[in-house]
Design a protein around this motif. Structure first.
Motif, short mmCIF file in Angstrom:
data_model
loop_
_atom_site.label_atom_id
_atom_site.label_comp_id
_atom_site.label_asym_id
_atom_site.label_seq_id
_atom_site.Cartn_x
_atom_site.Cartn_y
_atom_site.Cartn_z
N GLY A 540 8.02 3.63 -10.60
CA GLY A 540 6.74 4.03 -11.20
C GLY A 540 6.79 4.17 -12.71
N GLU A 573 8.21 -5.49 -9.51
CA GLU A 573 6.90 -5.05 -9.01
C GLU A 573 7.07 -3.86 -8.06
N MET A 574 6.15 -2.90 -8.09
CA MET A 574 6.19 -1.78 -7.16
C MET A 574 5.78 -2.23 -5.76
N VAL A 575 6.49 -1.73 -4.80
CA VAL A 575 6.12 -2.00 -3.42
C VAL A 575 5.56 -0.71 -2.84
N ASP A 576 4.53 -0.82 -2.03
CA ASP A 576 3.88 0.39 -1.51
C ASP A 576 4.71 1.02 -0.39
N LEU A 577 5.35 2.13 -0.72
CA LEU A 577 6.20 2.80 0.27
C LEU A 577 5.40 3.77 1.15
N ASP A 578 4.14 4.06 0.75
CA ASP A 578 3.35 5.00 1.55
C ASP A 578 2.94 4.40 2.88
N THR A 579 2.58 3.12 2.85
CA THR A 579 2.17 2.49 4.10
C THR A 579 3.33 1.75 4.76
N GLY A 580 4.42 1.57 4.01
CA GLY A 580 5.55 0.78 4.52
C GLY A 580 6.69 1.65 5.04
N ARG A 643 -0.90 5.80 11.58
CA ARG A 643 -0.57 4.81 10.55
C ARG A 643 -0.75 3.41 11.11
N ALA A 679 5.73 -3.36 5.57
CA ALA A 679 4.40 -2.77 5.41
C ALA A 679 3.43 -3.51 6.33
#
Ligand code: ADP
Ligand code: MG
Length: 697
Positions: A540, A573-580, A643, A679
């Motif tokens: 981030g 690049e950031m990868v979305d860890l909230d949904t993954g 989820r 994800a």
């Protein structure tokens, strides 16, 4: 039998080193053979006229035998085998010890023995073997004290002493064998050869074995998975092999030991693995004599409440389940059982049950289509005749064609009933857990024999590009690669996030500005294996902080190890860890089985959680899919607690593609993709680490 027919059914056996000297191995073998072998036995001993009244030959070359058993001292054993080979003898058992098991001289001798056997195309057992047996021809070509009884199991063992102990016990138990082989040092013939040969042997119904190691795991899997479509294999595997000389530097290498490889390899081979000798024979006996159940529901019929509960518990611990009865069955029980009885499973026919009531209940249960198998569980009472119950059990088993296990509890009063049951192939146990274990093995074999094996998928990949990337290690002191080898994954079609490695803060900013939103920055150094451990990963990072982050990452690396080689900093690049979900896909090389794939819950806590599963590569799609199903965290992948489910197909494909990569490149010794972020909208390999052997490129 296709290949080893002469070995187990020779017409004329030469014993090289035969003698009648008391206490010698040469004498023991002669005695065992003379005892019951249907063919001819000829002694070879140049310093004797005769041995046991049989004219002794000077050399094995004159004997016209089709099997030679060699017991001469190690110094002349190889020559004896050569002479046998020259005379056209194609089957040889080398009893003589003093080969690979004794150090470097012995190892060289074993090498020579192997070369001789290969040049004459000899099927050679041993060296350092107790010998072989085959009951149809009454052959006991061993120096063990006990003959095998005839039967339909064939047995191989890496320990000769274990064979003598097993035979002594088996004879008492009434367990018989078709062939028995003491594998010895396995210089030529090994477990795969016997599995293959017994798989083709109509007289072998079950293959059992005691192994300390498997020489060529890949061949064993290929051979056994075919054989087990028809013939069950039950093995006890003991001991742990040296898990490879190289020290593990990946997570996979740390977690995956040789026992994981055996577990995966034997499972893929379709082998039923027994944890003890008792389990081995419990499984083998039922597999030999009983049909496989069509379903896993078990009915327990008992005249005793307590043991009924014990049996229910044992079924709960197994792959089986308690059958739920059909309405007709329940009605039938309601009609015939007295008030104190229980019509539900386990069915209690009550302590005062006579033979008729017991028999009828077993009959009703076996007739229910929800019932795959039945356990007849009895305690002695004044109104129950064990022998009659045994007869009824045998008759009902035959009539319904479903597997039945018996637990007639007691001591001497069980003997006669136990014999009657045993003769009909229904082993009786005091302990319900053992009866359940037998049925469990039958159910396992049903699934094994109906497995359909698929070929691994061949993806279209850029093999040359992969080779170029791996070759980077050739110019480096270190054989380990990190995220600088990310393109290796691209070459094999494994998704990676956008990103680059740079070696100046200005370049870092330029890359970051080309990426939408905040970025992740990581130190790139062959000396830093676990980047986040030293604060070498910044998640981030906004564009204005890229400069500072760069300097900070480099100074952290310098503090950690002043002379560390720093390749640069990766901007990703950031990868979305909230949904993954962070998963790990890795590979390690096992000395026996080769590439061992790992899948599990990933991230920085892999070794702490160890929620992992293994397969020997290459894997087919169903095998890769099974891996994603097996971990404890599988429900997380499927979308727990509202989820969205993750892209499991993407995970499966990543496992398959990695399987292809490590199969194509034996030079990859270890590799981790950790994490592979799974994800809902796809998977992404965020980090990679591998060790390459430049000599194998
Ligand atoms: P290492 O394993 O060497 O510590 P990783 O690259 O695996 O370094 O990063 C450590 C952790 O940082 C990951 O497990 C993940 O939680 C987080 N992380 C790394 N890269 C990203 C990324 N691109 N997007 C989101 N999180 C990331
Ligand atoms: Mg990592």
């Amino acid at each position: 039998m296709a290949e080893l027919s002469e070995l187990f059914a020779p017409e004329r056996i030469a014993v090289v080193g035969a003698t009648d000297r008391e206490g010698s191995v040469g004498r023991a073998i002669m005695e065992n053979l003379i005892d019951s072998y249907v063919g001819e036995v000829v002694p070879v001993n140049p310093s004797r006229e005769a041995v046991f009244d049989r004219t002794a030959f000077d050399g094995v070359g004159e004997t016209d035998a089709d099997l030679a058993v060699v017991v001469v001292p190690p110094e002349i054993a190889v020559d004896a085998v050569r002479e046998a080979g020259e005379a056209g003898i194609r089957s040889v058992v080398v009893i003589t010890a003093g080969f690979g098991e004794t150090g470097s001289d012995g190892a060289a001798r074993e090498q020579e023995l192997r070369a001789v056997a290969e040049s004459y195309d000899i099927d050679l057992v041993g060296p350092n073997s107790l010998g072989i047996m085959s009951t149809p021809v009454g052959m006991n070509a061993s120096f063990g004290p006990e003959d095998a009884e005839s039967g339909r199991m064939s047995f191989m063992s890496q320990s000769g002493a274990f064979i003598t102990a097993v035979l002594d016990w088996a004879n008492e138990q009434g367990i018989g064998f078709k062939d028995v082989v003491s594998l010895g040092n396995k210089a030529v013939l090994d477990e795969s050869d016997f599995v293959e040969s017994w798989g083709d042997d109509a007289a072998t119904d079950v293959i059992i074995g005691y192994l300390e190691g498997i020489d060529n795991g890949q061949r064993f899997i290929e051979t056994a998975r075919e054989v087990t479509q028809e013939t069950p294999i039950v093995l006890v595997k003991s001991g742990r092999t040296d898990a490879g000389a190289q020290a593990a530097s990946s997570h996979t290498g740390t977690i995956a030991g040789s026992d994981e490889a055996y577990e995966a390899g034997l499972d893929q081979a379709g082998v039923i693995r027994a944890e003890s000798v008792q389990e081995l024979f419990d499984a083998a006996r039922v597999l030999e004599s009983q049909p496989v159940p069509e379903r896993d529901g078990v009915a327990v019929i008992t005249n005793a409440g307590g043991p009924g509960v014990m049996t229910t518990d044992a079924i709960g611990d197994s792959r089986l389940s308690m059958a739920s009865f059909s309405e007709e069955t329940l009605d039938a029980f309601r009609e015939t059982l007295p008030a104190g009885g229980n019509v539900y499973n386990p069915v209690d026919v009550v302590g005062d049950a006579d033979n008729e009531r017991f028999r009828d209940a077993v009959d009703v249960a076996l007739a229910d289509e929800n019932v795959g198998s039945v356990i007849v569980l009895a305690c002695p009472t004044a109104v129950l005749d064990y022998e009659a119950l045994a007869e009824d059990t045998v008759a009902l088993q035959e009539q319904h064609g479903k597997p039945v296990a018996a637990c007639f509890m007691g001591g001497a009063r069980v003997d006669a009933a136990e014999n009657a049951l045993g003769e009909a192939g229904i082993p009786n146990y005091f302990d319900p857990a053992r009866a359940v274990g037998g049925l469990d093995a039958l159910s396992q074999f049903r699934d094994i024999s109906t497995r359909e094996y698929q070929e691994p998928t061949e993806f279209d990949v850029d093999r040359e590009r992969a080779r170029e990337i791996l070759s980077a290690v050739e110019d480096r002191a270190d054989t380990r690669l990190g995220v600088e080898a990310m393109e290796l994954l691209d070459a094999y079609g494994i998704e990676t996030p956008e990103g680059s490695i740079v070696d100046a803060p200005t370049d870092a900013l330029e890359i970051a500005e080309g990426i939408d939103g905040d970025v992740v920055m990581k130190i790139v150094s062959p000396d830093i294996l676990h980047k986040s451990d030293i604060g070498g990963v910044k998640v981030g990072v906004s564009h204005e902080n890229v400069y500072d982050a760069y300097e900070d990452l480099v100074s952290r690396a310098r503090n950690y190890q002043p002379d560390a080689t720093i390749i640069g900093v990766q901007v990703q690049e950031m990868v979305d860890l909230d949904t993954g979900v962070e998963t790990i896909v890795g590979v390690n090389r096992d000395p026996q089985f080769g590439p061992l794939l790992l899948f599990g819950l990933g991230g920085i806590f892999v070794e702490t959680l160890e929620d992992t599963t293994f397969r020997v590569a290459p894997v087919s799609r169903p095998e890769a899919a099974a891996m994603t199903d097996e971990i404890d965290a599988a429900p997380l992948l499927r979308g727990a607690r509202g989820r969205d489910p993750v892209d499991i197909d993407g995970v499966v494909e990543t496992i398959q593609r990695l399987s292809q990569l490590v199969t194509d490149f034996p030079a990859i010794l270890e590799l981790d993709i950790n994490p592979l972020v799974a994800a809902p909208d796809g998977v992404s390999a965020v980090d990679v680490r591998l060790t390459v052997d430049p000599d194998r490129l």
